[in-house]
Design a protein around this motif. Structure first.
Motif, PDB file in Angstrom:
ATOM      1  N   ASP A 122      -1.375  24.506 -12.582  1.00 52.50           N
ATOM      2  CA  ASP A 122      -1.044  25.624 -11.699  1.00 52.50           C
ATOM      3  C   ASP A 122       0.212  25.297 -10.895  1.00 52.50           C
ATOM      4  OD1 ASP A 122      -3.176  27.210 -12.432  1.00 52.50           O
ATOM      5  OD2 ASP A 122      -4.513  26.334 -10.920  1.00 52.50           O
ATOM      6  N   ILE A 123       1.079  26.285 -10.770  1.00 52.41           N
ATOM      7  CA  ILE A 123       2.327  26.099 -10.023  1.00 52.41           C
ATOM      8  C   ILE A 123       2.179  26.719  -8.632  1.00 52.41           C
ATOM      9  CG2 ILE A 123       4.795  26.674  -9.964  1.00 52.41           C
ATOM     10  CD1 ILE A 123       4.752  26.686 -13.046  1.00 52.41           C
ATOM     11  N   LEU A 124       2.461  25.931  -7.602  1.00 50.50           N
ATOM     12  CA  LEU A 124       2.407  26.448  -6.224  1.00 50.50           C
ATOM     13  C   LEU A 124       3.471  27.516  -6.047  1.00 50.50           C
ATOM     14  CD1 LEU A 124       2.135  23.143  -4.124  1.00 50.50           C
ATOM     15  CD2 LEU A 124       0.272  24.642  -4.867  1.00 50.50           C
TER      16      LEU A 124
ATOM     17  N   VAL B 197       7.186  16.002   1.359  1.00 48.77           N
ATOM     18  CA  VAL B 197       8.155  15.045   0.810  1.00 48.77           C
ATOM     19  C   VAL B 197       7.392  14.103  -0.133  1.00 48.77           C
ATOM     20  CG1 VAL B 197       9.805  13.217   1.341  1.00 48.77           C
ATOM     21  CG2 VAL B 197       9.622  15.218   2.847  1.00 48.77           C
ATOM     22  N   ALA B 198       7.842  14.049  -1.391  1.00 45.77           N
ATOM     23  CA  ALA B 198       7.132  13.264  -2.412  1.00 45.77           C
ATOM     24  C   ALA B 198       7.400  11.768  -2.245  1.00 45.77           C
ATOM     25  CB  ALA B 198       7.579  13.720  -3.795  1.00 45.77           C
ATOM     26  N   LYS B 199       6.425  10.972  -2.655  1.00 44.89           N
ATOM     27  CA  LYS B 199       6.530   9.503  -2.553  1.00 44.89           C
ATOM     28  C   LYS B 199       7.082   8.927  -3.857  1.00 44.89           C
ATOM     29  CE  LYS B 199       2.931   8.497   0.781  1.00 44.89           C
ATOM     30  NZ  LYS B 199       2.380   9.836   1.062  1.00 44.89           N
TER      31      LYS B 199
ATOM     32  N   THR C 277       6.117  18.151  -7.206  1.00 43.54           N
ATOM     33  CA  THR C 277       5.759  18.879  -5.986  1.00 43.54           C
ATOM     34  C   THR C 277       5.196  20.272  -6.309  1.00 43.54           C
ATOM     35  OG1 THR C 277       7.644  17.791  -4.961  1.00 43.54           O
ATOM     36  CG2 THR C 277       6.717  19.700  -3.775  1.00 43.54           C
ATOM     37  N   GLN C 278       5.793  20.924  -7.303  1.00 42.32           N
ATOM     38  CA  GLN C 278       5.408  22.296  -7.638  1.00 42.32           C
ATOM     39  C   GLN C 278       4.020  22.396  -8.265  1.00 42.32           C
ATOM     40  OE1 GLN C 278       9.402  22.897  -9.702  1.00 42.32           O
ATOM     41  NE2 GLN C 278       8.907  24.970  -9.066  1.00 42.32           N
ATOM     42  N   VAL C 279       3.519  21.270  -8.782  1.00 40.31           N
ATOM     43  CA  VAL C 279       2.149  21.270  -9.313  1.00 40.31           C
ATOM     44  C   VAL C 279       1.239  20.481  -8.365  1.00 40.31           C
ATOM     45  CG1 VAL C 279       2.786  21.750 -11.698  1.00 40.31           C
ATOM     46  CG2 VAL C 279       2.673  19.368 -10.929  1.00 40.31           C
ATOM     47  N   ASN C 280       1.698  20.380  -7.101  1.00 41.63           N
ATOM     48  CA  ASN C 280       0.900  19.788  -6.025  1.00 41.63           C
ATOM     49  C   ASN C 280       0.605  18.306  -6.249  1.00 41.63           C
ATOM     50  OD1 ASN C 280      -0.316  20.045  -3.505  1.00 41.63           O
ATOM     51  ND2 ASN C 280      -2.335  20.498  -4.381  1.00 41.63           N
ATOM     52  N   VAL C 281       1.528  17.622  -6.923  1.00 43.30           N
ATOM     53  CA  VAL C 281       1.448  16.163  -7.053  1.00 43.30           C
ATOM     54  C   VAL C 281       2.684  15.633  -6.332  1.00 43.30           C
ATOM     55  CG1 VAL C 281       1.508  14.193  -8.630  1.00 43.30           C
ATOM     56  CG2 VAL C 281       0.244  16.272  -9.274  1.00 43.30           C
ATOM     57  N   HIS C 282       2.466  14.865  -5.267  1.00 42.00           N
ATOM     58  CA  HIS C 282       3.602  14.543  -4.405  1.00 42.00           C
ATOM     59  C   HIS C 282       4.171  13.156  -4.700  1.00 42.00           C
ATOM     60  CE1 HIS C 282       3.121  18.450  -2.784  1.00 42.00           C
ATOM     61  NE2 HIS C 282       1.814  18.226  -2.728  1.00 42.00           N
TER      62      HIS C 282
END
Ligand code: NI
Length: 168
Positions: free
Chosen positions: A5-7, A17-19, A50-55
């Motif tokens: 799913d895409i946010l 902010v992604a790690k 980020t767009q698939v809620n994985v940071h």
């Protein structure tokens, strides 16, 4: 492989902010496979984790006409940007149906890790340079509409909020 799913903007999770990825392992390669599947299915030319809620700092893109040139960048960093800039009309899978002009450096040098965890550097220009910068922005919590005027941003925000209420 799974289509994720895409946010959708204005989801506040898009501003996370992604790690950095610590180790490029099978879990990361699985994430990349799912992200590629999601991007091709959408269809889109780029997707950030980020767009698939994985940071985590992972992006995939394919700007080829034939859709057979997947590029993967793990922990991408822009090392150099050209002084000359160019305006392109951008869109985003998290802001469907919205396209607008954004000005960015015309050429960038990017360093990243590949799927084996090996560093590489590429020089990009044209649409590839635009796409890389757009996706790295996502990893920094920035959506392209944030380059637009406040008025345009608030119009887009209210349009999407209304759609989401209608769908609820
Ligand atoms: Ni985007």
């Amino acid at each position: 492989m799974t289509v994720l799913d895409i946010l959708r903007y204005p989801d506040s999770r898009l501003h996370t902010v992604a790690k950095p990825v610590a180790v490029v392992d099978d879990a990361i390669r699985g994430l990349v496979a799912d992200m590629a599947e999601t991007m091709y299915e959408a269809p889109g030319i780029g997707l950030a984790a980020t767009q698939v809620n994985v940071h985590l700092r992972v992006i995939v893109l394919d700007v080829s006409e034939a859709r057979n040139d997947l590029k993967v960048f793990i922990n991408p960093e822009i090392q150099q940007s050209s002084a000359e800039s160019k305006v392109y009309e951008e869109g985003c899978l998290s802001v469907p149906g919205i396209y607008d002009e954004v000005e960015r450096p015309d050429r960038v040098t990017v360093r990243a890790l590949d799927l084996c965890g090996t560093p590489f550097t590429i020089e990009a220009d044209g649409v590839l340079a635009v796409c890389i910068q757009h996706e790295i922005d996502h990893l920094n919590g920035k959506v392209f509409v944030q380059y637009l005027s406040r008025l345009k941003q608030s119009r887009i925000k209210s349009k999407f909020s209304k759609q989401d209420r209608a769908a609820a």
